[in-house]
Design a protein around this motif. Structure first.
Motif, PDB file in Angstrom:
ATOM      1  N   GLY A  61       1.004  -1.302   0.047  1.00 54.58           N
ATOM      2  CA  GLY A  61       0.046   0.186  -0.585  1.00 54.58           C
ATOM      3  C   GLY A  61       0.559   1.357   0.226  1.00 54.58           C
ATOM      4  O   GLY A  61       2.034   1.533   0.450  1.00 54.58           O
ATOM      5  N   LEU A  62       0.548   2.157  -0.854  1.00 47.11           N
ATOM      6  CA  LEU A  62       1.326   3.595  -0.696  1.00 47.11           C
ATOM      7  C   LEU A  62       0.198   4.618  -0.252  1.00 47.11           C
ATOM      8  O   LEU A  62      -0.403   5.392  -0.363  1.00 47.11           O
ATOM      9  N   TRP A  63       0.636   5.171   1.164  1.00 50.45           N
ATOM     10  CA  TRP A  63      -0.475   6.573   2.095  1.00 50.45           C
ATOM     11  C   TRP A  63       0.354   7.556   1.630  1.00 50.45           C
ATOM     12  O   TRP A  63       2.373   7.345   1.672  1.00 50.45           O
ATOM     13  N   PHE A  64      -0.062   8.777   0.705  1.00 52.45           N
ATOM     14  CA  PHE A  64       1.232  10.045   0.368  1.00 52.45           C
ATOM     15  C   PHE A  64      -0.265  10.992   1.045  1.00 52.45           C
ATOM     16  O   PHE A  64      -1.346  11.055   1.356  1.00 52.45           O
ATOM     17  N   CYS A  65       1.244  11.665   1.413  1.00 57.15           N
ATOM     18  CA  CYS A  65       0.605  13.066   2.673  1.00 57.15           C
ATOM     19  C   CYS A  65       1.858  13.782   2.316  1.00 57.15           C
ATOM     20  O   CYS A  65       2.527  13.620   1.941  1.00 57.15           O
ATOM     21  N   THR A  66       1.919  15.246   3.375  1.00 53.32           N
ATOM     22  CA  THR A  66       3.002  16.457   3.038  1.00 53.32           C
ATOM     23  C   THR A  66       2.889  16.382   5.064  1.00 53.32           C
ATOM     24  O   THR A  66       2.401  16.156   5.320  1.00 53.32           O
ATOM     25  N   TYR A  69       8.003  17.746   8.300  1.00 55.71           N
ATOM     26  CA  TYR A  69       9.762  17.117   8.627  1.00 55.71           C
ATOM     27  C   TYR A  69      10.115  17.428   7.237  1.00 55.71           C
ATOM     28  O   TYR A  69      11.512  17.076   7.194  1.00 55.71           O
ATOM     29  N   ILE A  70       9.548  16.285   6.394  1.00 55.24           N
ATOM     30  CA  ILE A  70       9.994  16.455   5.361  1.00 55.24           C
ATOM     31  C   ILE A  70       9.886  16.672   3.667  1.00 55.24           C
ATOM     32  O   ILE A  70      10.300  15.863   3.151  1.00 55.24           O
ATOM     33  N   GLY A  71       8.574  16.998   3.705  1.00 53.48           N
ATOM     34  CA  GLY A  71       7.525  17.313   2.456  1.00 53.48           C
ATOM     35  C   GLY A  71       6.529  16.563   2.306  1.00 53.48           C
ATOM     36  O   GLY A  71       6.151  15.644   3.267  1.00 53.48           O
ATOM     37  N   LYS A  72       6.511  16.367   0.921  1.00 57.16           N
ATOM     38  CA  LYS A  72       5.779  15.054   0.565  1.00 57.16           C
ATOM     39  C   LYS A  72       6.005  13.708   0.741  1.00 57.16           C
ATOM     40  O   LYS A  72       7.634  13.996   0.344  1.00 57.16           O
ATOM     41  N   SER A  73       5.370  13.253   0.995  1.00 53.96           N
ATOM     42  CA  SER A  73       6.191  11.831   1.632  1.00 53.96           C
ATOM     43  C   SER A  73       5.097  11.535   1.224  1.00 53.96           C
ATOM     44  O   SER A  73       3.869  10.584   1.052  1.00 53.96           O
ATOM     45  N   PHE A  94      11.064  -4.714  -6.824  1.00 54.76           N
ATOM     46  CA  PHE A  94      10.127  -3.879  -6.347  1.00 54.76           C
ATOM     47  C   PHE A  94      10.351  -2.619  -5.695  1.00 54.76           C
ATOM     48  O   PHE A  94       9.455  -1.468  -5.815  1.00 54.76           O
ATOM     49  N   MET A  95      10.947  -2.895  -4.397  1.00 57.59           N
ATOM     50  CA  MET A  95      11.314  -1.320  -3.690  1.00 57.59           C
ATOM     51  C   MET A  95      12.014  -0.347  -5.216  1.00 57.59           C
ATOM     52  O   MET A  95      11.269   0.634  -4.573  1.00 57.59           O
ATOM     53  N   ASP A  96      13.004  -0.766  -5.743  1.00 53.69           N
ATOM     54  CA  ASP A  96      12.873   0.156  -6.933  1.00 53.69           C
ATOM     55  C   ASP A  96      12.117   0.092  -7.902  1.00 53.69           C
ATOM     56  O   ASP A  96      12.237   1.607  -8.234  1.00 53.69           O
ATOM     57  N   TRP A  97      11.294  -0.036  -7.908  1.00 51.11           N
ATOM     58  CA  TRP A  97      10.333   0.015  -8.708  1.00 51.11           C
ATOM     59  C   TRP A  97       9.528   1.299  -8.376  1.00 51.11           C
ATOM     60  O   TRP A  97       9.178   2.040  -8.314  1.00 51.11           O
ATOM     61  N   ILE A  98       9.095   0.641  -7.216  1.00 52.84           N
ATOM     62  CA  ILE A  98       8.206   2.267  -6.393  1.00 52.84           C
ATOM     63  C   ILE A  98       9.154   3.481  -5.684  1.00 52.84           C
ATOM     64  O   ILE A  98       8.611   4.229  -6.326  1.00 52.84           O
ATOM     65  N   PHE A  99      10.370   3.321  -5.393  1.00 52.89           N
ATOM     66  CA  PHE A  99      11.064   4.369  -5.047  1.00 52.89           C
ATOM     67  C   PHE A  99      10.957   5.789  -6.488  1.00 52.89           C
ATOM     68  O   PHE A  99      11.258   6.428  -6.266  1.00 52.89           O
ATOM     69  N   THR A 100      11.349   4.935  -7.867  1.00 56.30           N
ATOM     70  CA  THR A 100      10.851   5.543  -9.395  1.00 56.30           C
ATOM     71  C   THR A 100       9.076   6.201  -9.024  1.00 56.30           C
ATOM     72  O   THR A 100       9.550   7.063  -9.802  1.00 56.30           O
ATOM     73  N   TYR A 101       8.674   5.582  -9.030  1.00 55.55           N
ATOM     74  CA  TYR A 101       7.219   5.530  -9.007  1.00 55.55           C
ATOM     75  C   TYR A 101       6.983   6.832  -8.379  1.00 55.55           C
ATOM     76  O   TYR A 101       6.067   7.575  -8.730  1.00 55.55           O
ATOM     77  N   VAL A 102       7.292   7.342  -6.929  1.00 61.06           N
ATOM     78  CA  VAL A 102       6.642   7.673  -5.932  1.00 61.06           C
ATOM     79  C   VAL A 102       7.953   9.665  -6.235  1.00 61.06           C
ATOM     80  O   VAL A 102       7.229   9.995  -5.917  1.00 61.06           O
ATOM     81  N   LYS A 103       8.542   8.414  -6.404  1.00 60.53           N
ATOM     82  CA  LYS A 103       9.761  10.203  -7.241  1.00 60.53           C
ATOM     83  C   LYS A 103       9.195  10.744  -8.209  1.00 60.53           C
ATOM     84  O   LYS A 103       8.953  12.543  -8.342  1.00 60.53           O
ATOM     85  N   LYS A 105       6.271  11.152  -8.708  1.00 60.45           N
ATOM     86  CA  LYS A 105       5.097  12.389  -8.193  1.00 60.45           C
ATOM     87  C   LYS A 105       5.407  13.173  -7.124  1.00 60.45           C
ATOM     88  O   LYS A 105       4.816  13.688  -6.796  1.00 60.45           O
ATOM     89  N   GLY A 106       6.961  12.715  -7.064  1.00 62.14           N
ATOM     90  CA  GLY A 106       7.036  14.377  -6.213  1.00 62.14           C
ATOM     91  C   GLY A 106       7.666  14.158  -4.973  1.00 62.14           C
ATOM     92  O   GLY A 106       7.286  15.086  -3.908  1.00 62.14           O
ATOM     93  N   CYS A 107       7.537  12.806  -4.340  1.00 59.10           N
ATOM     94  CA  CYS A 107       7.607  12.684  -2.848  1.00 59.10           C
ATOM     95  C   CYS A 107       9.370  12.565  -2.664  1.00 59.10           C
ATOM     96  O   CYS A 107      10.160  12.983  -3.187  1.00 59.10           O
ATOM     97  N   GLN A 108       9.190  13.066  -1.294  1.00 60.08           N
ATOM     98  CA  GLN A 108      10.761  13.314  -1.131  1.00 60.08           C
ATOM     99  C   GLN A 108      11.337  12.521  -0.153  1.00 60.08           C
ATOM    100  O   GLN A 108      12.504  12.277   0.992  1.00 60.08           O
ATOM    101  N   SER A 109      10.421  11.503   0.350  1.00 59.33           N
ATOM    102  CA  SER A 109      10.534  10.510   1.056  1.00 59.33           C
ATOM    103  C   SER A 109       9.797   9.699   1.176  1.00 59.33           C
ATOM    104  O   SER A 109       9.270   9.688   0.968  1.00 59.33           O
TER     105      SER A 109
END
Length: 141
Positions: A61-66, A69-73, A94-103, A105-109
């Motif tokens: 699961g991926l929960w998106f929020c701001t 202390y870190i910004g978009k996460s 899988f983690m590499d794929w998720i990292f690329t996907y959320v990056k 989308k503008g996630c900082q962490s």
């Protein structure tokens, strides 16, 4: 073997219920999971899966929020790969794929919780560059 990683539509979350049921060792009834996933689909939630042909073999699961202390996460939740697919490098892919996907989308962490007794996951996440920031506390109401 070639696996597919993708985000599934929130209208199709029922396909991950068997894996999340397995993850929780059957302690949460499937009907409760269905109701909860229906509600989660209406929130800032997305669901990534690993497919082996048409069979769902992994989920996160991926929960998106701001966060202040870190910004978009993004917080990873209920990360699970079926036991027979583990120790083959699939979790890292899988983690590499998720990292690329959320990056993208503008996630900082990326953040996650893992159970205290789940030592294999601790080693895995350390190797993926995660650091322990604090403790997760829960109080049931």
């Amino acid at each position: 073997m070639s696996y597919q990683f993708k985000i599934i539509p929130n209208t199709n979350l029922d396909i991950v219920i068997p894996l999340v049921y397995e993850l929780n060792e059957g302690t949460i009834p499937k009907n409760d999971l269905k109701l909860r996933f229906d509600e989660m689909g209406q929130q800032n939630y997305e669901c990534a899966v690993i497919l082996d042909k048409d069979k769902v073999i992994g989920v996160s699961g991926l929960w998106f929020c701001t966060r202040h202390y870190i910004g978009k996460s993004v917080e990873l939740d209920h990360v699970y790969i079926k036991p027979e697919y583990r120790n083959k490098g699939l979790g890292k892919q899988f983690m590499d794929w998720i990292f690329t996907y959320v990056k993208e989308k503008g996630c900082q962490s990326m953040e996650l919780n893992t159970y205290v007794q789940n030592y294999p996951s601790h080693k895995f996440y350390y190797n993926e560059g995660y650091e322990i920031l604090g403790y997760h506390f829960l109080k049931k109401l």
